[in-house]
Design a protein around this motif. Structure first.
Motif, PDB file in Angstrom:
ATOM      1  N   ARG A 136       0.651 -27.778 -33.169  1.00 35.88           N
ATOM      2  CA  ARG A 136       1.262 -26.960 -32.140  1.00 35.88           C
ATOM      3  C   ARG A 136       2.080 -27.822 -31.197  1.00 35.88           C
ATOM      4  NH1 ARG A 136       0.261 -22.202 -28.938  1.00 35.88           N
ATOM      5  NH2 ARG A 136       2.004 -22.230 -27.477  1.00 35.88           N
ATOM      6  N   GLU A 140       5.908 -27.325 -30.385  1.00 37.64           N
ATOM      7  CA  GLU A 140       6.415 -27.116 -29.028  1.00 37.64           C
ATOM      8  C   GLU A 140       7.561 -28.067 -28.720  1.00 37.64           C
ATOM      9  OE1 GLU A 140       6.125 -24.922 -26.796  1.00 37.64           O
ATOM     10  OE2 GLU A 140       4.448 -23.728 -27.516  1.00 37.64           O
ATOM     11  N   ASP A 144      11.206 -26.830 -27.594  1.00 36.89           N
ATOM     12  CA  ASP A 144      11.860 -27.364 -26.410  1.00 36.89           C
ATOM     13  C   ASP A 144      13.232 -27.918 -26.794  1.00 36.89           C
ATOM     14  OD1 ASP A 144      11.706 -28.220 -23.607  1.00 36.89           O
ATOM     15  OD2 ASP A 144      11.826 -30.229 -24.455  1.00 36.89           O
ATOM     16  N   ARG A 152       9.456 -17.554 -27.630  1.00 40.44           N
ATOM     17  CA  ARG A 152       8.297 -18.109 -28.328  1.00 40.44           C
ATOM     18  C   ARG A 152       7.409 -17.036 -28.939  1.00 40.44           C
ATOM     19  NH1 ARG A 152       6.308 -21.054 -24.054  1.00 40.44           N
ATOM     20  NH2 ARG A 152       7.149 -23.066 -24.596  1.00 40.44           N
TER      21      ARG A 152
ATOM     22  N   LYS B  33       5.618 -25.601 -16.359  1.00 44.96           N
ATOM     23  CA  LYS B  33       5.299 -25.344 -17.755  1.00 44.96           C
ATOM     24  C   LYS B  33       6.152 -26.263 -18.608  1.00 44.96           C
ATOM     25  CE  LYS B  33       4.288 -21.623 -20.892  1.00 44.96           C
ATOM     26  NZ  LYS B  33       4.560 -20.250 -21.275  1.00 44.96           N
ATOM     27  N   LEU B  35       6.411 -27.904 -22.630  1.00 48.03           N
ATOM     28  CA  LEU B  35       5.943 -27.792 -24.009  1.00 48.03           C
ATOM     29  C   LEU B  35       4.884 -26.699 -24.138  1.00 48.03           C
ATOM     30  CD1 LEU B  35       5.785 -31.519 -25.145  1.00 48.03           C
ATOM     31  CD2 LEU B  35       7.614 -29.849 -25.453  1.00 48.03           C
ATOM     32  N   GLY B  36       5.119 -25.595 -23.461  1.00 49.22           N
ATOM     33  CA  GLY B  36       4.241 -24.444 -23.620  1.00 49.22           C
ATOM     34  C   GLY B  36       2.963 -24.486 -22.817  1.00 49.22           C
ATOM     35  N   GLU B 261       9.452 -22.595 -16.965  1.00 53.97           N
ATOM     36  CA  GLU B 261       9.837 -23.463 -18.074  1.00 53.97           C
ATOM     37  C   GLU B 261      11.362 -23.582 -18.178  1.00 53.97           C
ATOM     38  OE1 GLU B 261       8.092 -21.974 -21.595  1.00 53.97           O
ATOM     39  OE2 GLU B 261       8.136 -23.912 -22.594  1.00 53.97           O
TER      40      GLU B 261
END
Lengths: 261, 652
Positions: A136, A140, A144, A152, B33, B35-36, B261
């Motif tokens: 994950r 991610e 990004d 997402r 936020k 990378l999630g 983000e």
């Protein structure tokens, strides 16, 4: 492109011929791809571009010719083996799981890297959980990188075409490929989407040093971003060289613009 | 909240920051936020980062009094750099991050920028584009290293590099930064914010630590903000509101700021954070409501019924319950049920479940929109202020909400209405000066120390300030009463059937109005009533439509008479224009503002008719089509008298 150094030949195709029954898709084609370069394959409709990509990818097996990848003669192999060797691709007609979220789709790109077996993953025991976190994280980073954070959790089927293309690229990148095959990454996009895609392709190439082989219709795009271009017409190679060389090649001009009879 | 006023130690932002780091260092100061995943910085983390950035800047030669430009989205390290600059006695100058390079040029030159901190490659590129025109610019520091590998220019630095340098500097000179912080004074300039410059060049508004701390503290006490609030920081850092909410109030009360983000994920991030304190311009609230309504239309019939039933309950009693006013028991019960089934889930979807206080400002908010949010239990309020006053002049107190006022003067602020109706304010939050513009400073602050806002307004009977217009647009009726055309027009335009209105009355006995109907809304209304019409001009002439508009006008009259001061401005006569006012015909500006003078001249015959008591008037007007051809529209316009209400003169 100052930081990137084009290396040695990593993929060498020699005298490739591919037939479907009596139809000759590719006839005696030879070209090579160097490490870290952006290599384009262009040509009119039906020239055999996608077939060429499928040969590299192991989907089609040419009747004649030799393929040398990373110094090793390639024997008959399947696409998943190509993936294991570090070759990822995107498709001309988007091939994503429409009902699944962007995140899940990109996660599928990690499948060849997962060690936990089916059972462990299904009930999420042992290394499966740890692995998922690791994967994950990688996913991610890709999200990004391609700036798709805002979608997402959105099911892919709800996204506009241009974004779906980007998600496909994300999935291919998630496999951390050394070579990326892009089948018409910009087809059907508007100017702005094309510009974005160009920038991402250049960034991938620059940042990760990924070798890129791409098929494209849009001549302007190809000439702007590729290092070398192969031109196919009716399954034959009619040109090979830098964008400038190809642009001034008489045979290429006739193939594209037609000739006076 | 630390006891301010009482101790001198808490009078600058760096001192506040280190106070939080010492006394409650483990509490969360910022989240982002990445990378999630939401990453947190505690107050001690923030203090450490600020120390590193400040020492790094000092090492690079940043001097007390230097200005540092900050360009980028809301990022924790951009906020931290603001504090770091303040530690060194410098002035952070945030710029709008979406401005193109040329728009930034003026500010960068005017502020004499030597150091710039920018978010990413995009902003670095903009500055590089301007570098030749900015001889004073010495260093560019970036926050996000993506895509920056090939930038080898010696004057471009990674913030990590800067902080590493700073940490070494701090080890070698342990007392240095504390010494610098100790040199700071409350009267120093804490930040410089540029006005948008819609008229003329932007001006740098110099605001002291004292001004922003007073404004932040006053607002925090007014709304009883605690150190446990969460706020989403998503509005431009260059805007005074963001500086007040995300920087000053966070520093004063010690609550947590949350950085989304990216600009596109704000709605998702809002839902995840569930802020307790929220600010948004009316436009954002409007978009949210539209989305809700569109989604409701796709919902199943049962859900739709439930939604509409409980929304009716909410409209009837929701706002009253929120204000703590008496409400019948049955309604209370229904509202509680509605909360369970509709309002609660709805607020959850909007990310507004935890909101204690929400503010809006910047433009007039429609009463329906405002009431909607209040009725589902969101404590949405309005405030009034400008860059020059730290966005802190008036606030609406809990329980005393009126959609058309901006509330009462905030604690510590003195508000006065000048003879010409202009709002004058005085208080600790006022600007110190305009940067290098003593002329502008002198023009905007009068001899008694009041800042002249340029807005006209008045206090209603309960002491609430109402903004009516820009002061220069306000005139007088023949009897000397105040006449604020914009204010009346806005009231008219709040009705969905009225698209545009132009009122006349300056130096006349009475007020009259031109009305433009909204063809979409009125057309729909006519269709549902089976009223046939052949086109715009025909529809405007229907008796039924005149009736509809008359009701709107009379309702406005009723509101105006209740407001005392503007009771004389009731609309006595009106007509519905036979064509839409159009920028192509020069009647509106491109931003759709009425060009009053031009309209009055073009339709002089109609104005004469309004004031001469005629019942109809023939008019022929030339119109320009989109392809440049011209045509003529002619009509016999009716003129109606609207009911007015007797004006009660207040005994002096």
């Amino acid at each position: 492109m100052s930081g990137r150094k084009i290396g040695d030949v990593i993929l060498d195709l020699q005298n490739i011929s591919l037939r479907f029954g009596g139809v000759k898709a590719l006839t005696n084609i030879s070209f090579d791809v160097r490490e870290h370069e952006i290599r384009a394959i262009i040509g009119p409709n039906g020239a055999g571009k996608s077939s060429m990509l499928n040969v590299i990818n192991g989907v089609y097996h040419p009747q004649e010719g030799r393929i040398n990848f990373h110094g090793e003669e390639r024997r008959r192999m399947e696409p998943h083996m190509a993936a294991k060797q570090g070759i990822s691709r995107t498709f001309q007609n988007i091939a994503l799981f429409k009902g699944m979220s962007v995140l899940d789709n990109v996660m599928t790109g990690r499948i060849t890297k997962m060690k936990a077996n089916f059972l462990e993953q299904a009930i999420r025991i042992g290394r499966a959980g740890r692995e998922e976190i690791e994967h994950r994280k990688k996913v991610e980073e890709v999200i990004d990188f391609l700036e798709i954070q805002h979608i997402r959790k959105t099911p892919v089927g709800r996204l506009p075409y241009g974004l779906q293309k980007r998600v496909e690229l994300a999935r291919a990148l998630a496999a951390e490929p050394t070579m990326l095959l892009l089948d018409e990454p910009m087809a059907g996009m508007n100017v702005e989407e094309k510009q974005d895609m160009c920038r991402f392709i250049l960034d991938v190439n620059d940042q990760f040093g990924t070798t890129i082989v791409l098929i494209e219709h849009d001549m302007g795009v190809v000439m702007d971003i590729s290092d070398r271009v192969v031109v196919l017409d009716y399954g034959k190679k009619i040109g090979d060289g830098t964008p400038d060389e190809v642009r001034n090649n008489q045979e290429v001009i006739s193939a594209y613009l037609g000739v006076a009879h | 909240m630390p006891e301010l006023g009482s101790s001198r130690a808490m009078d600058t932002f760096p001192r506040l920051l280190f106070y939080h780091a010492q006394t409650r260092g483990e509490k969360t100061a910022m989240r982002e936020k990445d990378l999630g995943i939401w990453q947190s910085w505690s107050w001690s983390d923030v203090a450490e980062h600020v120390r590193a950035v400040a020492c790094g800047l000092a090492e690079m030669g940043f001097q007390r009094g230097d200005n540092l430009a900050i360009v980028g989205d809301n990022r924790p390290r951009l906020y931290m750099t603001m504090a770091a600059v303040q530690c060194l006695g410098g002035v952070p100058v945030p710029l709008y991050q979406d401005a193109v390079a040329n728009e930034m040029l003026f500010v960068l030159q005017d502020a004499g920028i030597r150091f710039a901190l920018v978010e990413d490659q995009e902003q670095v590129d903009k500055l590089l584009e301007l570098k030749d025109q900015l001889p004073r610019l010495e260093h560019i520091v970036y926050d996000d290293a993506r895509g920056m590998r090939h930038y080898n220019q010696p004057f471009i630095h990674d913030i990590e590099e800067l902080m590493a340098m700073g940490r070494i500097h701090n080890q070698n000179h342990p007392g240095f930064l504390d010494g610098e912080v100790a040199k700071g004074a409350a009267g120093d300039i804490g930040v410089m914010l540029y006005t948008s410059g819609t008229t003329g060049k932007p001006k740098g508004v110099c605001l002291t630590h004292h001004a922003f701390i007073s404004a932040a503290k006053g607002g925090a006490e007014f709304d009883r903000l605690t150190a446990d609030e969460d706020i989403l920081s998503y509005l431009p850092m260059a805007w005074v509101g963001d500086h007040l909410f995300s920087f000053a109030q966070a520093m004063v009360t010690g609550f947590t700021i949350n950085c989304p983000e990216s600009g596109e994920t704000v709605m998702t991030d809002l839902r995840e954070i569930g802020p307790t304190y929220y600010f948004a311009p009316p436009r954002v609230f409007e978009n949210l409501l539209t989305q809700v309504m569109i989604r409701m239309e796709d919902a199943s019939p049962l859900k739709q019924k439930m939604f509409h039933f409980f929304m009716k309950v909410a409209r009837r009693s929701g706002a009253e319950i929120l204000d703590g006013k008496p409400v019948p028991f049955a309604d209370r019960l229904l509202y509680a049920l509605g909360n369970l089934f509709v309002f609660g889930p709805l607020k959850n979807v909007l990310g507004m479940s935890r909101i204690r206080v929400a503010y809006t400002a910047g433009a007039a908010i429609g009463p329906d929109l405002f009431r909607f949010y209040r009725s589902i239990g969101i404590n949405l309020k309005q405030l009034y202020g400008q860059t020059e006053t730290c966005a802190y002049v008036c606030l609406q107190p809990d329980g005393e909400i009126k959609f058309d006022s901006v509330g009462k003067p905030a604690p510590g602020v003195e508000v006065k209405i000048a003879d010409n109706g202009e709002i004058l304010v005085k208080g600790p939050m006022l600007l110190k000066e305009y940067y290098k513009r003593p002329d502008a400073t002198a023009e905007s602050i009068n001899a008694e120390g009041y800042f002249m806002t340029g807005d006209a307004g008045f206090f209603d009977d309960e002491g609430h300030l109402k903004i009516i217009d820009r002061a220069k647009d306000v005139g007088r009726l023949a009897n000397g009463a105040m006449f604020a055309p914009n204010y009346i027009e806005n009231k008219l335009k709040f009705f969905q059937h009225i698209k545009e209105a132009v009122v006349f009355g300056a130096n006349r006995e009475t007020v009259t109005a031109f009305i433009n109907i909204d063809i979409g809304a009125v057309g729909n209304w006519a269709e549902r009533r089976g009223i046939a019409y052949s086109g715009y001009t025909d529809l405007t002439a229907r008796q039924e439509v005149y009736g509809l508009i008359q009701e709107c006008v009379e309702q406005v009259n009723a509101e105006l008479v209740a407001e005392g001061m503007l009771a004389d401005s009731q609309v006595h006569r009106f007509l519905i224009l036979h064509k839409e006012l159009d920028p192509d015909d020069d009647e509106l500006t491109r931003t759709r503002k009425v060009r009053r003078g031009f309209v009055a001249e073009k339709y002089a015959v109609l104005i004469d008719a309004l004031y001469s008591g005629k019942q109809t008037q023939f008019i022929e007007t030339q119109v320009k089509f989109e392809d440049g051809r011209t045509g003529k529209v002619a009509a016999d316009l009716q003129i109606r008298d609207a009911k007015t209400f007797p004006v009660l003169r207040q005994a002096a």
